[in-house]
Design an enzyme around this catalytic site. Sequence first.
Site, PDB file in Angstrom:
ATOM      1  N   LYS A  55      29.959 -57.809 -47.089  1.00  0.00           N
ATOM      2  CA  LYS A  55      29.004 -56.699 -46.919  1.00  0.00           C
ATOM      3  C   LYS A  55      29.849 -55.440 -46.746  1.00  0.00           C
ATOM      4  O   LYS A  55      30.637 -55.333 -45.801  1.00  0.00           O
ATOM      5  CB  LYS A  55      28.141 -56.958 -45.683  1.00  0.00           C
ATOM      6  CG  LYS A  55      27.210 -55.823 -45.294  1.00  0.00           C
ATOM      7  CD  LYS A  55      25.960 -55.802 -46.137  1.00  0.00           C
ATOM      8  CE  LYS A  55      24.980 -54.765 -45.592  1.00  0.00           C
ATOM      9  NZ  LYS A  55      24.437 -55.152 -44.279  1.00  0.00           N
ATOM     10  N   VAL A  56      29.709 -54.494 -47.653  1.00  0.00           N
ATOM     11  CA  VAL A  56      30.535 -53.286 -47.655  1.00  0.00           C
ATOM     12  C   VAL A  56      29.655 -52.052 -47.750  1.00  0.00           C
ATOM     13  O   VAL A  56      28.441 -52.137 -47.955  1.00  0.00           O
ATOM     14  CB  VAL A  56      31.544 -53.303 -48.830  1.00  0.00           C
ATOM     15  CG1 VAL A  56      32.535 -54.429 -48.675  1.00  0.00           C
ATOM     16  CG2 VAL A  56      30.817 -53.384 -50.176  1.00  0.00           C
ATOM     17  N   SER A  57      30.283 -50.903 -47.604  1.00  0.00           N
ATOM     18  CA  SER A  57      29.575 -49.642 -47.802  1.00  0.00           C
ATOM     19  C   SER A  57      29.251 -49.457 -49.273  1.00  0.00           C
ATOM     20  O   SER A  57      30.080 -49.741 -50.148  1.00  0.00           O
ATOM     21  CB  SER A  57      30.445 -48.471 -47.343  1.00  0.00           C
ATOM     22  OG  SER A  57      30.754 -48.557 -45.973  1.00  0.00           O
ATOM     23  N   THR A 108      29.488 -44.983 -46.596  1.00  0.00           N
ATOM     24  CA  THR A 108      28.400 -44.189 -47.157  1.00  0.00           C
ATOM     25  C   THR A 108      28.114 -42.982 -46.268  1.00  0.00           C
ATOM     26  O   THR A 108      27.761 -41.910 -46.760  1.00  0.00           O
ATOM     27  CB  THR A 108      27.136 -45.045 -47.311  1.00  0.00           C
ATOM     28  OG1 THR A 108      27.454 -46.199 -48.088  1.00  0.00           O
ATOM     29  CG2 THR A 108      26.023 -44.275 -47.990  1.00  0.00           C
ATOM     30  N   ALA A 109      28.271 -43.156 -44.965  1.00  0.00           N
ATOM     31  CA  ALA A 109      28.055 -42.044 -44.035  1.00  0.00           C
ATOM     32  C   ALA A 109      28.942 -40.857 -44.382  1.00  0.00           C
ATOM     33  O   ALA A 109      28.497 -39.701 -44.347  1.00  0.00           O
ATOM     34  CB  ALA A 109      28.314 -42.501 -42.605  1.00  0.00           C
ATOM     35  N   HIS A 152      24.897 -47.005 -37.205  1.00  0.00           N
ATOM     36  CA  HIS A 152      24.597 -48.245 -36.485  1.00  0.00           C
ATOM     37  C   HIS A 152      23.721 -47.969 -35.266  1.00  0.00           C
ATOM     38  O   HIS A 152      22.898 -47.057 -35.256  1.00  0.00           O
ATOM     39  CB  HIS A 152      25.880 -48.986 -36.129  1.00  0.00           C
ATOM     40  CG  HIS A 152      26.702 -49.397 -37.314  1.00  0.00           C
ATOM     41  ND1 HIS A 152      26.143 -49.747 -38.519  1.00  0.00           N
ATOM     42  CD2 HIS A 152      28.051 -49.481 -37.476  1.00  0.00           C
ATOM     43  CE1 HIS A 152      27.119 -50.063 -39.367  1.00  0.00           C
ATOM     44  NE2 HIS A 152      28.270 -49.910 -38.761  1.00  0.00           N
TER      45      HIS A 152
END
Length: 266
Positions: A55-57, A108-109, A152
């Site tokens: 699970k990645v950005s 992504t942030a 988060h």
Amino acid sequence: MTRLRLGISTCPNDTFIYEALVHGIPGSKLTWDVTFADVQTLNEKVLRGELDVAKVSCGVLPLVQKDYQLLPCGGAMGYGCGPLLLSAKNPAAFQNDKETVLPGKNTTASLLFRFWYAKTQGGKTPQVSYAFFNEVYDGLLNGKNAQGVVIHEKRFTWQRDGLGLLMDLGAFWEAETASPIPLGCSVAKKSLGQSTIQAVEAEIRESLASAHSRLNLVTDFIRKMAQIPDDSVIEQHIRMFVTDFTRDMGVPGRKALEILAKHVVL
């Protein structure tokens, strides 16, 4: 049996999705060596090819798509769930002469901050630095950081902690693109072959279905991994980041990824 290397974060949405898979789905022909890490660490491991499934950005996807295949399930996309640009001061005012601390270069942030900055700050170059997501928040609380992008579970506690909101970067993205916010996605190494990748996808879907079938969202495993004492915060986190797009991103999700990819520096 096929043994695979999996990487996910300890955040409640990841552990909610993957708990059944991690503990072993009955009858599965897959076994897993699991790495739990911060999302930027997972991004870097995938960039180095060290994980089979992760699970990645979404922001790192264009950089790894030569070797990794995007999976349509297991991601984090949705509306009203984006990162927040916060100030250590309240009321808040963005300070162009101060650094903005971002939760990892490939997250992504960070891309959504740059997307906002490019459209609102008149062509200037932002001053940025990087830290783990919890360090960004702690730096705002103790006044070390003037401003930073929070992700988060920390996006649920900033008001309580007296921080100031500069911009909801997810809301800005939605207004500009009319697309869901593409936060995280699951990927599998292409070298595994299509048969194994399809088995991985099926197992993620089964794990997610198992999680949704429970009476209680929060389990001891999720609570322990998150190290959050407040179950209500954990539930908020799961409900916000596990959406219909987690089952299948569909056309809207893929469109969002295409838009985001235009802002990735290759």
